[in-house]
Design a protein around this motif. Structure first.
Motif, short mmCIF file in Angstrom:
data_model
loop_
_atom_site.label_atom_id
_atom_site.label_comp_id
_atom_site.label_asym_id
_atom_site.label_seq_id
_atom_site.Cartn_x
_atom_site.Cartn_y
_atom_site.Cartn_z
N LEU A 143 0.83 -1.20 0.00
CA LEU A 143 0.00 0.00 0.00
C LEU A 143 0.87 1.26 0.00
O LEU A 143 1.85 1.35 0.74
CB LEU A 143 -0.91 0.04 1.23
N THR A 144 0.47 2.22 -0.83
CA THR A 144 1.07 3.56 -0.78
C THR A 144 0.11 4.42 0.06
O THR A 144 -1.03 4.65 -0.35
CB THR A 144 1.24 4.15 -2.18
N VAL A 145 0.60 4.83 1.20
CA VAL A 145 -0.25 5.49 2.20
C VAL A 145 0.14 6.96 2.31
O VAL A 145 1.24 7.30 2.74
CB VAL A 145 -0.12 4.82 3.58
N GLY A 146 -0.78 7.84 1.91
CA GLY A 146 -0.55 9.26 2.11
C GLY A 146 -0.81 9.63 3.56
O GLY A 146 -1.79 9.15 4.16
N VAL A 147 0.05 10.44 4.14
CA VAL A 147 -0.12 10.91 5.52
C VAL A 147 -0.31 12.42 5.47
O VAL A 147 0.65 13.17 5.25
CB VAL A 147 1.10 10.54 6.39
N TYR A 148 -1.55 12.85 5.63
CA TYR A 148 -1.87 14.28 5.67
C TYR A 148 -1.39 14.78 7.03
O TYR A 148 -2.04 14.58 8.05
CB TYR A 148 -3.37 14.46 5.47
N GLN A 149 -0.27 15.47 7.03
CA GLN A 149 0.39 15.79 8.29
C GLN A 149 -0.17 17.03 8.98
O GLN A 149 -0.25 17.08 10.20
CB GLN A 149 1.90 15.96 8.06
N HIS A 150 -0.52 18.06 8.24
CA HIS A 150 -0.95 19.38 8.74
C HIS A 150 -0.27 19.68 10.07
O HIS A 150 0.97 19.67 10.18
CB HIS A 150 -2.48 19.48 8.79
N SER A 151 -1.03 19.95 11.14
CA SER A 151 -0.44 20.24 12.44
C SER A 151 -0.81 19.18 13.46
O SER A 151 -0.87 19.44 14.66
CB SER A 151 -0.89 21.62 12.94
N SER A 152 -1.09 17.96 12.98
CA SER A 152 -1.37 16.85 13.88
C SER A 152 -0.15 16.52 14.71
O SER A 152 0.97 16.41 14.20
CB SER A 152 -1.79 15.62 13.08
N VAL A 194 4.75 4.40 11.80
CA VAL A 194 3.94 3.19 11.91
C VAL A 194 3.67 2.59 10.53
O VAL A 194 3.75 1.37 10.35
CB VAL A 194 2.62 3.49 12.65
N VAL A 195 3.36 3.43 9.55
CA VAL A 195 3.12 2.93 8.19
C VAL A 195 4.34 2.17 7.67
O VAL A 195 4.22 1.05 7.14
CB VAL A 195 2.78 4.10 7.24
N VAL A 196 5.50 2.75 7.84
CA VAL A 196 6.73 2.10 7.36
C VAL A 196 7.00 0.80 8.12
O VAL A 196 7.35 -0.23 7.53
CB VAL A 196 7.93 3.07 7.49
N ALA A 197 6.80 0.82 9.44
CA ALA A 197 7.05 -0.37 10.25
C ALA A 197 6.13 -1.52 9.89
O ALA A 197 6.50 -2.69 10.05
CB ALA A 197 6.90 -0.03 11.73
N LEU A 198 4.94 -1.23 9.38
CA LEU A 198 3.98 -2.27 9.01
C LEU A 198 3.99 -2.58 7.52
O LEU A 198 3.06 -3.17 6.99
CB LEU A 198 2.57 -1.87 9.47
N GLY A 199 5.07 -2.17 6.84
CA GLY A 199 5.30 -2.61 5.47
C GLY A 199 4.77 -1.71 4.38
O GLY A 199 4.88 -2.05 3.19
N GLY A 200 4.18 -0.57 4.73
CA GLY A 200 3.64 0.32 3.71
C GLY A 200 4.65 1.35 3.24
O GLY A 200 5.71 1.52 3.84
N ARG A 201 4.32 2.02 2.14
CA ARG A 201 5.14 3.14 1.67
C ARG A 201 4.43 4.43 2.08
O ARG A 201 3.31 4.68 1.65
CB ARG A 201 5.32 3.11 0.15
N ALA A 202 5.07 5.20 2.93
CA ALA A 202 4.45 6.41 3.46
C ALA A 202 4.82 7.62 2.61
O ALA A 202 5.99 7.80 2.24
CB ALA A 202 4.89 6.65 4.90
N VAL A 203 3.82 8.45 2.30
CA VAL A 203 4.04 9.69 1.56
C VAL A 203 3.56 10.85 2.43
O VAL A 203 2.35 11.11 2.51
CB VAL A 203 3.28 9.69 0.22
N PRO A 204 4.47 11.55 3.12
CA PRO A 204 4.05 12.71 3.93
C PRO A 204 3.56 13.84 3.03
O PRO A 204 4.19 14.17 2.03
CB PRO A 204 5.33 13.10 4.68
#
Length: 456
Positions: free
Chosen positions: A161-170, A179-189
């Motif tokens: 999975l390619t997982v977008g992470v909407y970071q804003h001010s969270s 967590v996304v990377v640790a569980l095998g996904g590709r994270a896109v901040p």
């Protein structure tokens, strides 16, 4: 409006969250509630939060206790840290409300305070301020929170999975990537902001939805995830580009975990009551203290019950040991993000297909800002007093009426409208449920137009 307890925690304008007021509430909390000798303190990314957190820790130390500085950290991570240490906790956050407001969330060594604890704190206000000299420690609470989920889910949960992470001010923006990377996904901040953005996961505006569509196309995303400011509410956009309502995430998570009892407010989607889920559903007023109280009642009746709770905003509360995850009875964002994705993987389908197979009940919600609570309460009182007033406003007579929290009317066509003032801000909220997404959204839009004409 003076700071007060709302659906979850003390909230108010930053200009009114003065040093004397903050110290007064902290002193009252420590005198009225158990604390275990220490208080873990966290904060969100609002510009006002560091100063308020400083006042909190100074007051804890003046009370002769140990202040544990956890820094900028998600609210559920702070709660997990304090529970593990048998200590109290105070989170400095205004959650999803605008940056000119802030607040305090209080936790006992056993978990989030309930309404009776709020009453005890309020009664204890006005005491002389202490002048002791307790200790100051620091702790990386976020690391244990990340470990909870990287150990609780299979390492290939997000593989492919390619997982977008909407970071804003969270406050969870970097943690989500980890967590996304640790569980095998590709994270896109995506869209990191250095100024605070009040993202309300229940009421995203159309402009934000248009941004999401662009991000899916630009980055080839399979899913987009995010949270509100203090990360106790999830946000998930599926592969079809649809924001998944929090109560749908909650129902999917409950099913994936094998829950037996669900405690959830009256505003949550009724699909969870469908026989296909096989769940016992207990309805509550809106607010995590009410959900927790219902969960505790269920566990008192049957300590072995597989009890969970969630709110319409998606914040998920785990009341039993799943075998890989220990209970965490405070609103959490990560579990209702990960569990539906894990369920889709087990089923061998995309998240959108998992959602499309659910019972066809759809919800929508929105709000009108700038409506004072007293004005909203008077309007609801008028509607509550007689069926003629309700029929005139709604345009039809209801088939059932629920006054558990605000006014929730069901109609012969199967649709539902729920009106209530916000417990945290001068806002008036409208929730709708219908047999299609478009019908629910249209109900909210029409009702908000009527409310604007009446209340503004």
């Amino acid at each position: 409006m003076a700071p007060k307890f709302g659906t979850s925690g003390l909230r108010g304008l930053v200009t009114e969250l003065t040093e004397p007021l903050v110290r007064d509430y902290v002193t009252a909390f420590l005198s009225a509630c158990p604390h275990g000798g220490a208080v873990h303190v966290g904060q969100d990314l609002r510009t006002s939060s560091p100063q308020i957190a400083g006042w909190v820790m100074e007051t804890v130390r003046a009370s002769g206790l140990t202040a544990v500085d956890c820094g900028t950290v998600p609210t559920p991570a702070l709660a997990l840290s304090a529970l593990g240490a048998g200590a109290a906790a105070i989170m400095v956050t205004g959650s999803h409300i605008p940056a000119d407001r802030n607040g305090l969330k209080f936790y006992l060594p056993t978990g989030e305070i309930l309404k009776e604890d709020e009453a005890r704190i309020t009664t204890a206000l006005g005491q002389p301020l202490p002048d002791g000299a307790g200790a100051l420690e620091t702790k990386d609470a976020a690391a244990d929170y990340v470990a909870r989920y990287t150990r609780g889910f299979a390492p290939d949960t997000l593989a492919g999975l390619t997982v977008g992470v909407y970071q804003h001010s969270s406050v969870a923006r970097d943690l989500l990537v980890a967590v996304v990377v640790a569980l095998g996904g590709r994270a896109v901040p995506i869209a990191r902001s250095e100024s605070f953005i009040p993202v309300d996961t229940e009421a995203l505006d159309p402009e934000t939805g248009a941004l999401f569509a662009g991000w899916f196309a630009e980055h080839g995303l399979d899913v987009l995830i995010s949270t509100d400011g203090d990360a106790d509410r999830p946000m998930v956009v599926d592969d079809a580009g649809r924001v998944v309502p929090g109560d749908v995430l909650g129902a999917l998570t409950a099913r994936h975990l094998g829950a037996g009892v669900v405690c959830t407010p009256v505003s949550s989607n009724t699909m969870v009551e469908d026989a296909a889920f096989g769940l016992t559903v207990r309805r509550t007023r809106i607010g995590s203290p009410f959900v927790i109280a219902a969960m505790e009642e269920a566990l008192t009746a049957d300590p072995a019950a597989r009890v969970v709770g969630y709110e319409a905003n998606g914040g998920f509360l785990l009341g039993f040991d799943t075998g890989t995850l220990a209970p965490l009875m405070t609103r959490d964002c990560l579990l209702p993000i990960l569990a539906p994705l894990a369920a889709a993987k087990v089923a061998g389908v995309k998240l959108s297909a998992l959602i499309d197979a659910l019972p066809p009940r759809f919800t929508a919600a929105d709000r009108i800002a700038g409506i004072e609570t007293a004005r909203a309460a008077a309007f609801l009182e008028d509607l509550t007093e007689g069926p003629e007033a309700r029929a005139a406003f709604f345009g039809e007579a209801e088939s059932a009426l629920d006054l558990t929290d605000g006014l929730r009317a069901s109609f012969a066509g199967g649709h539902v409208l729920h009106l209530r003032p916000s417990g945290n801000a001068p806002e008036f909220r409208c929730y709708a449920e219908a047999g299609s997404r478009g019908a629910a959204q249209a109900l909210v839009a029409r009702t908000l137009d009527k409310l604007r004409a009446t209340l503004t």
